[in-house]
Design a protein around this motif. Structure first.
Motif, mmCIF file in Angstrom:
data_model
loop_
_atom_site.group_PDB
_atom_site.id
_atom_site.type_symbol
_atom_site.label_atom_id
_atom_site.label_comp_id
_atom_site.label_asym_id
_atom_site.label_seq_id
_atom_site.Cartn_x
_atom_site.Cartn_y
_atom_site.Cartn_z
ATOM 1 N N SER A 108 0.821 -1.206 0.000
ATOM 2 C CA SER A 108 0.000 0.000 0.000
ATOM 3 C C SER A 108 0.855 1.255 0.000
ATOM 4 C CB SER A 108 -0.891 0.039 1.253
ATOM 5 O OG SER A 108 -1.612 -1.144 1.414
ATOM 6 N N CYS A 109 0.411 2.285 -0.694
ATOM 7 C CA CYS A 109 0.914 3.652 -0.582
ATOM 8 C C CYS A 109 2.386 3.764 -0.979
ATOM 9 C CB CYS A 109 0.653 4.169 0.832
ATOM 10 S SG CYS A 109 0.833 5.952 1.012
ATOM 11 N N TRP A 110 3.278 3.748 -0.006
ATOM 12 C CA TRP A 110 4.723 3.702 -0.248
ATOM 13 C C TRP A 110 5.052 2.556 -1.195
ATOM 14 C CZ3 TRP A 110 9.110 6.335 0.575
ATOM 15 C CH2 TRP A 110 10.337 5.666 0.750
ATOM 16 N N ALA A 111 4.297 1.466 -1.085
ATOM 17 C CA ALA A 111 4.536 0.294 -1.922
ATOM 18 C C ALA A 111 4.339 0.615 -3.396
ATOM 19 C CB ALA A 111 3.607 -0.838 -1.503
ATOM 20 N N ALA A 112 3.271 1.347 -3.726
ATOM 21 C CA ALA A 112 3.022 1.697 -5.125
ATOM 22 C C ALA A 112 4.148 2.573 -5.654
ATOM 23 C CB ALA A 112 1.679 2.411 -5.248
ATOM 24 N N GLN A 113 4.577 3.531 -4.840
ATOM 25 C CA GLN A 113 5.672 4.405 -5.233
ATOM 26 C C GLN A 113 6.984 3.627 -5.340
ATOM 27 O OE1 GLN A 113 5.540 7.604 -2.328
ATOM 28 N NE2 GLN A 113 3.321 7.754 -2.544
ATOM 29 N N MET A 114 7.168 2.661 -4.456
ATOM 30 C CA MET A 114 8.363 1.826 -4.488
ATOM 31 C C MET A 114 8.379 0.937 -5.726
ATOM 32 S SD MET A 114 11.199 0.954 -3.085
ATOM 33 C CE MET A 114 10.986 1.912 -1.559
ATOM 34 N N ALA A 115 7.241 0.330 -6.045
ATOM 35 C CA ALA A 115 7.147 -0.541 -7.219
ATOM 36 C C ALA A 115 7.551 0.208 -8.476
ATOM 37 C CB ALA A 115 5.714 -1.071 -7.356
ATOM 38 N N VAL A 116 7.048 1.421 -8.610
ATOM 39 C CA VAL A 116 7.309 2.231 -9.800
ATOM 40 C C VAL A 116 8.752 2.724 -9.826
ATOM 41 C CG1 VAL A 116 6.771 4.477 -10.834
ATOM 42 C CG2 VAL A 116 4.924 2.908 -10.185
ATOM 43 N N THR A 117 9.232 3.242 -8.710
ATOM 44 C CA THR A 117 10.583 3.814 -8.659
ATOM 45 C C THR A 117 11.650 2.748 -8.880
ATOM 46 O OG1 THR A 117 9.812 5.518 -7.129
ATOM 47 C CG2 THR A 117 12.185 5.152 -7.251
ATOM 48 N N ALA A 118 11.494 1.594 -8.240
ATOM 49 C CA ALA A 118 12.480 0.530 -8.373
ATOM 50 C C ALA A 118 12.582 0.022 -9.805
ATOM 51 C CB ALA A 118 12.133 -0.624 -7.434
ATOM 52 N N ALA A 119 11.495 0.160 -10.576
ATOM 53 C CA ALA A 119 11.482 -0.321 -11.952
ATOM 54 C C ALA A 119 11.798 0.771 -12.973
ATOM 55 C CB ALA A 119 10.116 -0.929 -12.267
ATOM 56 N N GLY A 120 12.128 1.995 -12.488
ATOM 57 C CA GLY A 120 12.545 3.054 -13.393
ATOM 58 C C GLY A 120 11.552 4.172 -13.612
ATOM 59 N N GLY A 121 10.402 4.137 -12.934
ATOM 60 C CA GLY A 121 9.434 5.219 -13.024
ATOM 61 C C GLY A 121 9.759 6.338 -12.058
ATOM 62 N N THR A 122 8.869 7.338 -11.949
ATOM 63 C CA THR A 122 9.137 8.487 -11.090
ATOM 64 C C THR A 122 7.920 8.875 -10.259
ATOM 65 O OG1 THR A 122 8.561 10.027 -12.867
ATOM 66 C CG2 THR A 122 10.892 9.447 -12.633
ATOM 67 N N CYS A 123 8.210 9.543 -9.147
ATOM 68 C CA CYS A 123 7.193 10.083 -8.252
ATOM 69 C C CYS A 123 7.559 11.520 -7.896
ATOM 70 C CB CYS A 123 7.084 9.258 -6.974
ATOM 71 S SG CYS A 123 6.663 7.512 -7.218
ATOM 72 N N ALA A 124 6.576 12.284 -7.417
ATOM 73 C CA ALA A 124 6.809 13.664 -7.010
ATOM 74 C C ALA A 124 5.744 14.061 -5.997
ATOM 75 C CB ALA A 124 6.774 14.601 -8.217
ATOM 76 N N LYS A 125 5.939 15.207 -5.373
ATOM 77 C CA LYS A 125 4.949 15.715 -4.435
ATOM 78 C C LYS A 125 3.670 16.046 -5.192
ATOM 79 C CE LYS A 125 6.430 17.989 -0.965
ATOM 80 N NZ LYS A 125 6.036 17.005 0.070
ATOM 81 N N ASN A 126 2.533 15.656 -4.623
ATOM 82 C CA ASN A 126 1.242 15.924 -5.244
ATOM 83 C C ASN A 126 0.906 17.410 -5.094
ATOM 84 O OD1 ASN A 126 -1.528 16.082 -5.956
ATOM 85 N ND2 ASN A 126 -1.893 13.984 -5.264
ATOM 86 N N PRO A 127 0.701 18.145 -6.192
ATOM 87 C CA PRO A 127 0.408 19.576 -6.085
ATOM 88 C C PRO A 127 -0.899 19.878 -5.358
ATOM 89 C CG PRO A 127 0.056 18.795 -8.330
ATOM 90 C CD PRO A 127 0.740 17.691 -7.590
ATOM 91 N N ARG A 128 -1.760 18.892 -5.205
ATOM 92 C CA ARG A 128 -3.024 19.086 -4.490
ATOM 93 C C ARG A 128 -2.858 18.964 -2.981
ATOM 94 N NH1 ARG A 128 -3.798 16.106 -8.982
ATOM 95 N NH2 ARG A 128 -5.223 16.910 -10.558
#
Length: 288
Positions: A108-128
């Motif tokens: 959950s949560c951190w996990a989704a961001q971790m899954a994407v980042t570890a595989a080469g995707g990116t995350c950022a602060k939500n502007p909302r």
């Protein structure tokens, strides 16, 4: 079928200095919360908890890692796109190692961001800002409606949530499964180097009490963001959440808080984890 032969590793993503305040505000530590849920959904299984954000802690590798049937990631108070934070870098490297070992992951949560980042995707602060309390109108994509993680789930539903970062770019091998107006990526399936990671941005493992505890911890920031008009307003919200947790039949509070069976019924709320167990773990156990 029981899970007596199954063994799971839960990775509690919170650093030690943040686990204390969470407990001080009556919240269950993330690792313990997920371990309890896994034991409920997979009777007879063994669950170990690790704390990868603690740099002095040991993490399994080699045969010790391969002894597990699946790895589950909790949320975290860290920032996934902080490239200078060794606590974050260490977890990304571990996720990559699990991917390479072909072991199924969920979280959950951190996990989704971790899954994407570890595989080469990116995350950022939500502007909302911080999406908190309930993620409203999570809508399955076409891929999500046909995905086994959401078997038996409605196409549109609410889920408990608390996060201020979001996935911005999926990696190759990443599939968008759900979204809402606040957060563009609410669920993903990431395939990378032979491994699989099903993850949601919201928190199936939470209940009303856990959200109340998080609000108690973060009420100053939530008030500053505009979720509450005052600290007293936040305290009233906390009181209502705790009361409804103890008395879920209270129709007045269900209406005032805007909650329904999506989050009150654990069988509905935790369907994603049960589906992961059925589709990703059970077949491996049969072959042991």
């Amino acid at each position: 079928m029981d899970f007596k032969q199954a063994r799971f590793l839960v990775l509690d993503g919170y650093p030690k200095e943040h686990r204390g305040p969470l407990a001080d505000n009556q919240g269950t530590l993330a690792g313990e919360l997920y371990a309890t849920l896994i034991r409920d959904c997979a009777p007879g299984c063994q669950v170990d908890i690790a704390f990868p954000a603690d740099l002095d802690s040991m993490l399994p590798s080699g045969d010790d890692l391969l002894a597990y049937d699946g790895v589950v990631w909790t949320g975290s108070s860290l920032t996934i796109h902080d490239e200078q934070d060794e606590r974050v870098i260490r977890q990304i490297r571990f996720a990559q190692a699990v991917f390479e070992n072909g072991m199924p992951m969920f979280g959950s949560c951190w996990a989704a961001q971790m899954a994407v980042t570890a595989a080469g995707g990116t995350c950022a602060k939500n502007p909302r800002g911080r999406e908190f309390g309930l993620a409203r109108k999570i809508c399955l994509t076409g891929a999500g409606r046909g995905h086994p993680m959401f078997s038996g789930k409605k196409s549109v539903f609410d889920g408990f949530t608390s996060h201020e970062d979001e996935i911005t770019h999926l990696p190759e091998g990443g599939v968008l499964l759900a979204s809402n107006d606040f957060t563009s990526v609410q669920a993903v399936d990431v395939t990378y180097k032979g491994g699989s990671f099903w993850a949601v941005q919201y928190h199936p493992e939470y209940d009303l009490h856990e959200i109340a505890s998080l609000c108690r911890w973060r009420r100053e920031g939530l008030t500053a963001q505009g979720n509450f008009a005052s600290i007293a307003d936040a305290d009233l919200f906390i009181e209502k959440m705790e009361t409804l947790h103890l008395s879920p039949e209270r129709k007045d509070l269900r209406w005032q808080l805007g909650v329904d069976q999506d989050v009150l019924n654990p069988d509905i709320r935790c369907q994603e984890l049960r589906n992961w167990l059925d589709y990703k773990i059970k077949p491996n156990i049969k072959n042991k």
